[in-house]
Design a protein around this motif. Structure first.
Motif, PDB file in Angstrom:
ATOM      1  N   ARG A 121       0.803  -1.226   0.000  1.00 31.99           N
ATOM      2  CA  ARG A 121       0.000   0.000   0.000  1.00 31.99           C
ATOM      3  C   ARG A 121       0.830   1.266   0.000  1.00 31.99           C
ATOM      4  O   ARG A 121       0.341   2.333  -0.347  1.00 31.99           O
ATOM      5  N   HIS A 122       2.093   1.165   0.399  1.00 37.98           N
ATOM      6  CA  HIS A 122       2.948   2.362   0.492  1.00 37.98           C
ATOM      7  C   HIS A 122       3.201   2.967  -0.883  1.00 37.98           C
ATOM      8  O   HIS A 122       3.490   2.271  -1.853  1.00 37.98           O
ATOM      9  N   THR A 123       3.102   4.260  -0.943  1.00 36.83           N
ATOM     10  CA  THR A 123       3.475   4.992  -2.151  1.00 36.83           C
ATOM     11  C   THR A 123       4.414   6.122  -1.739  1.00 36.83           C
ATOM     12  O   THR A 123       4.160   6.827  -0.768  1.00 36.83           O
ATOM     13  N   CYS A 124       5.499   6.276  -2.458  1.00 34.20           N
ATOM     14  CA  CYS A 124       6.454   7.331  -2.141  1.00 34.20           C
ATOM     15  C   CYS A 124       5.860   8.691  -2.496  1.00 34.20           C
ATOM     16  O   CYS A 124       5.137   8.820  -3.488  1.00 34.20           O
ATOM     17  N   PRO A 125       6.169   9.703  -1.686  1.00 29.52           N
ATOM     18  CA  PRO A 125       5.646  11.047  -1.975  1.00 29.52           C
ATOM     19  C   PRO A 125       6.252  11.647  -3.223  1.00 29.52           C
ATOM     20  O   PRO A 125       7.257  11.273  -3.699  1.00 29.52           O
TER      21      PRO A 125
END
Length: 73
Positions: free
Chosen positions: A69-73
């Motif tokens: 689920r993590h997405t880099c900014p």
């Protein structure tokens, strides 16, 4: 655009890394109990992204879900 997933790694109770792949991997039961003499058991799973994001949990499935689920900014 391709997305880079954070790295996932297992750790012993003392904080050292528990190898999960390769010829020196530590075999453990599904509950995390060691089956290899040199292993003290898996305690935590960590996900670390190059952007600085980290996540840690005792269950691999939880850490894997957060990692995906993590997405880099």
């Amino acid at each position: 655009m391709s997305r880079r997933l954070p790295r996932l790694s297992a750790h012993h109770p003392d904080g050292t890394r528990c190898p999960t792949t390769g010829p020196n991997r530590h075999l453990v039961s599904t509950s995390g109990k060691p089956r290899t003499p040199q292993c003290t058991g898996r305690d935590r799973w960590n996900a670390v992204c190059p952007c600085g994001w980290t996540y840690s949990a005792t269950a691999k499935v939880i850490t894997e879900g957060e990692r995906r689920r993590h997405t880099c900014p």
